[in-house]
Design a protein around this motif. Structure first.
Motif, PDB file in Angstrom:
ATOM      1  N   ALA A  44      -4.694  -9.509   7.083  1.00 34.64           N
ATOM      2  CA  ALA A  44      -4.770  -9.825   8.507  1.00 34.64           C
ATOM      3  C   ALA A  44      -3.633  -8.843   9.062  1.00 34.64           C
ATOM      4  CB  ALA A  44      -4.537 -11.306   8.923  1.00 34.64           C
ATOM      5  N   GLN A  45      -4.063  -8.042  10.236  1.00 32.02           N
ATOM      6  CA  GLN A  45      -3.064  -7.312  10.779  1.00 32.02           C
ATOM      7  C   GLN A  45      -3.591  -7.181  12.467  1.00 32.02           C
ATOM      8  OE1 GLN A  45      -2.871  -2.881  10.460  1.00 32.02           O
ATOM      9  NE2 GLN A  45      -0.599  -3.292   9.438  1.00 32.02           N
ATOM     10  N   ASN A  46      -2.625  -7.781  13.286  1.00 34.24           N
ATOM     11  CA  ASN A  46      -3.051  -7.518  14.635  1.00 34.24           C
ATOM     12  C   ASN A  46      -4.610  -8.257  15.054  1.00 34.24           C
ATOM     13  OD1 ASN A  46      -0.572  -6.271  14.993  1.00 34.24           O
ATOM     14  ND2 ASN A  46      -1.519  -4.357  14.641  1.00 34.24           N
ATOM     15  N   ASP A  47      -4.885  -9.334  14.201  1.00 36.48           N
ATOM     16  CA  ASP A  47      -6.093  -9.869  14.533  1.00 36.48           C
ATOM     17  C   ASP A  47      -7.373  -9.299  14.156  1.00 36.48           C
ATOM     18  OD1 ASP A  47      -4.846 -11.942  16.114  1.00 36.48           O
ATOM     19  OD2 ASP A  47      -5.030 -10.999  17.834  1.00 36.48           O
ATOM     20  N   LYS A  48      -7.296  -8.209  13.130  1.00 34.36           N
ATOM     21  CA  LYS A  48      -8.083  -7.569  12.710  1.00 34.36           C
ATOM     22  C   LYS A  48      -7.918  -7.645  11.080  1.00 34.36           C
ATOM     23  CE  LYS A  48      -9.502  -4.324  16.121  1.00 34.36           C
ATOM     24  NZ  LYS A  48     -10.114  -5.395  16.893  1.00 34.36           N
ATOM     25  N   TRP A  49      -8.928  -7.540  10.027  1.00 36.97           N
ATOM     26  CA  TRP A  49      -8.760  -7.446   8.805  1.00 36.97           C
ATOM     27  C   TRP A  49      -8.739  -5.982   8.298  1.00 36.97           C
ATOM     28  CZ3 TRP A  49      -7.540 -11.551   6.195  1.00 36.97           C
ATOM     29  CH2 TRP A  49      -7.565 -12.787   6.798  1.00 36.97           C
ATOM     30  N   LYS A  50      -7.750  -5.718   7.365  1.00 28.81           N
ATOM     31  CA  LYS A  50      -7.681  -4.348   6.943  1.00 28.81           C
ATOM     32  C   LYS A  50      -7.727  -4.392   5.296  1.00 28.81           C
ATOM     33  CE  LYS A  50      -6.614  -2.308  10.964  1.00 28.81           C
ATOM     34  NZ  LYS A  50      -7.273  -1.064  11.360  1.00 28.81           N
ATOM     35  N   ILE A  51      -8.140  -3.420   4.889  1.00 33.34           N
ATOM     36  CA  ILE A  51      -8.159  -3.007   3.253  1.00 33.34           C
ATOM     37  C   ILE A  51      -6.680  -2.556   2.867  1.00 33.34           C
ATOM     38  CG2 ILE A  51      -9.405  -2.077   1.406  1.00 33.34           C
ATOM     39  CD1 ILE A  51     -12.028  -1.733   3.274  1.00 33.34           C
ATOM     40  N   VAL A  52      -6.269  -3.462   2.062  1.00 35.70           N
ATOM     41  CA  VAL A  52      -5.135  -2.804   1.425  1.00 35.70           C
ATOM     42  C   VAL A  52      -5.429  -2.222   0.186  1.00 35.70           C
ATOM     43  CG1 VAL A  52      -3.303  -3.709   0.176  1.00 35.70           C
ATOM     44  CG2 VAL A  52      -3.897  -4.915   2.040  1.00 35.70           C
ATOM     45  N   LYS A  88     -11.046   3.022  10.032  1.00 36.13           N
ATOM     46  CA  LYS A  88     -10.388   1.984  10.812  1.00 36.13           C
ATOM     47  C   LYS A  88     -10.197   0.645  10.188  1.00 36.13           C
ATOM     48  CE  LYS A  88     -12.224   3.906  15.263  1.00 36.13           C
ATOM     49  NZ  LYS A  88     -11.008   3.948  15.997  1.00 36.13           N
ATOM     50  N   LEU A  89     -11.044   0.625   8.867  1.00 35.02           N
ATOM     51  CA  LEU A  89     -10.925  -0.576   8.141  1.00 35.02           C
ATOM     52  C   LEU A  89     -10.004  -0.647   7.116  1.00 35.02           C
ATOM     53  CD1 LEU A  89     -14.958  -1.081   7.569  1.00 35.02           C
ATOM     54  CD2 LEU A  89     -13.316  -2.272   9.189  1.00 35.02           C
ATOM     55  N   TYR A  90      -9.201   0.460   7.008  1.00 33.96           N
ATOM     56  CA  TYR A  90      -8.182   0.322   5.859  1.00 33.96           C
ATOM     57  C   TYR A  90      -6.834   0.226   6.424  1.00 33.96           C
ATOM     58  CZ  TYR A  90     -11.642   1.756   2.462  1.00 33.96           C
ATOM     59  OH  TYR A  90     -12.617   1.559   1.447  1.00 33.96           O
ATOM     60  N   LEU A  91      -5.792   0.013   5.871  1.00 38.09           N
ATOM     61  CA  LEU A  91      -4.539   0.115   6.442  1.00 38.09           C
ATOM     62  C   LEU A  91      -4.114   1.588   6.282  1.00 38.09           C
ATOM     63  CD1 LEU A  91      -2.283  -2.696   4.425  1.00 38.09           C
ATOM     64  CD2 LEU A  91      -2.878  -2.786   6.723  1.00 38.09           C
ATOM     65  N   ASP A  92      -3.189   2.068   7.041  1.00 40.42           N
ATOM     66  CA  ASP A  92      -2.857   3.537   6.970  1.00 40.42           C
ATOM     67  C   ASP A  92      -2.228   3.756   5.578  1.00 40.42           C
ATOM     68  OD1 ASP A  92      -3.053   3.267   9.845  1.00 40.42           O
ATOM     69  OD2 ASP A  92      -0.848   3.532  10.134  1.00 40.42           O
ATOM     70  N   THR A  93      -1.791   2.970   4.767  1.00 38.66           N
ATOM     71  CA  THR A  93      -1.574   3.407   3.524  1.00 38.66           C
ATOM     72  C   THR A  93      -2.427   2.648   2.348  1.00 38.66           C
ATOM     73  OG1 THR A  93      -0.102   1.065   3.494  1.00 38.66           O
ATOM     74  CG2 THR A  93       1.172   3.137   4.115  1.00 38.66           C
ATOM     75  N   GLY A  94      -3.735   2.335   2.952  1.00 36.23           N
ATOM     76  CA  GLY A  94      -4.533   1.876   2.053  1.00 36.23           C
ATOM     77  C   GLY A  94      -4.890   2.475   0.833  1.00 36.23           C
ATOM     78  N   LEU A  95      -5.332   1.825  -0.221  1.00 39.01           N
ATOM     79  CA  LEU A  95      -5.613   2.519  -1.547  1.00 39.01           C
ATOM     80  C   LEU A  95      -7.072   2.256  -1.746  1.00 39.01           C
ATOM     81  CD1 LEU A  95      -5.320   3.828  -4.322  1.00 39.01           C
ATOM     82  CD2 LEU A  95      -4.617   1.615  -5.165  1.00 39.01           C
ATOM     83  N   LEU A  96      -7.877   3.396  -2.174  1.00 41.68           N
ATOM     84  CA  LEU A  96      -9.186   3.258  -2.637  1.00 41.68           C
ATOM     85  C   LEU A  96      -9.448   4.006  -4.108  1.00 41.68           C
ATOM     86  CD1 LEU A  96     -12.362   3.327  -2.289  1.00 41.68           C
ATOM     87  CD2 LEU A  96     -12.270   5.612  -1.436  1.00 41.68           C
ATOM     88  N   THR A  97      -9.783   3.199  -5.104  1.00 39.59           N
ATOM     89  CA  THR A  97     -10.179   3.661  -6.358  1.00 39.59           C
ATOM     90  C   THR A  97     -11.525   3.597  -6.399  1.00 39.59           C
ATOM     91  OG1 THR A  97      -8.029   2.570  -7.141  1.00 39.59           O
ATOM     92  CG2 THR A  97      -9.658   3.348  -8.895  1.00 39.59           C
ATOM     93  N   TRP A  98     -12.243   4.729  -6.553  1.00 39.28           N
ATOM     94  CA  TRP A  98     -13.708   5.076  -6.504  1.00 39.28           C
ATOM     95  C   TRP A  98     -13.972   5.639  -7.954  1.00 39.28           C
ATOM     96  CZ3 TRP A  98     -18.000   8.027  -6.538  1.00 39.28           C
ATOM     97  CH2 TRP A  98     -19.129   7.534  -5.874  1.00 39.28           C
ATOM     98  N   ASN A  99     -14.649   4.889  -8.718  1.00 38.94           N
ATOM     99  CA  ASN A  99     -15.070   5.348 -10.026  1.00 38.94           C
ATOM    100  C   ASN A  99     -14.014   5.818 -10.870  1.00 38.94           C
ATOM    101  OD1 ASN A  99     -17.643   4.309 -10.643  1.00 38.94           O
ATOM    102  ND2 ASN A  99     -18.474   6.142  -9.101  1.00 38.94           N
TER     103      ASN A  99
END
Length: 138
Positions: free
Chosen positions: A114-122, A34-45
């Motif tokens: 900011a997206q719809n009054d919520k912060w989302k991770i890009v 829920k904290l990420y955009l639908d198209t969010g990117l995670l780079t983990w190690n």
């Protein structure tokens, strides 16, 4: 918005957002997508994962964790770089303890918008801070 006001907002937002993010990561992982955009990117190690559903699965497969933050900084991203969309860069460092292992230092950077009054991770870039292997001197 005046630049000083944007910087103040970035700092307040970073405190609130990271509190929510690390509580979710450590205690409510099933809600992390829920904290990420639908198209969010995670780079983990160095491993890239795209899309909040795939990121959710990745986090569910990690061992339980306990994060402690030691530094937190944030700044607004210039309007012309993000088409006027309110966005912040957040940088964090601290220690993380996975299950019964000892604590390890980590560094993490987020771009949130900011997206719809919520912060989302890009974009989210997490890296354990481990010493570089020394070159072979043979």
């Amino acid at each position: 918005m005046e630049q000083k006001a944007k910087i103040d907002q970035a700092c307040r937002t970073a405190e609130e957002f990271t509190k929510l993010y690390y509580e979710s990561t450590d205690k409510r992982r099933h809600l992390i997508s829920k904290l990420y955009l639908d198209t969010g990117l995670l780079t983990w190690n160095g491993n890239g994962i795209t899309g909040n559903e795939r990121i959710q699965k990745f986090y569910m497969d990690l061992p339980s964790s306990d994060h402690t933050l030691t530094t937190l900084d944030s700044q607004p991203i210039l309007d012309n770089a993000v088409n006027g969309q309110l966005s912040f860069l957040i940088q964090v460092s601290g220690t993380v303890k996975y299950q019964d292992k000892g604590p390890k230092s980590f560094q993490q950077s987020f771009v949130i918008t900011a997206q719809n009054d919520k912060w989302k991770i890009v974009s989210d870039c997490f890296r354990l801070q481990e010493p570089l292997a020394s070159p072979d001197k043979s």
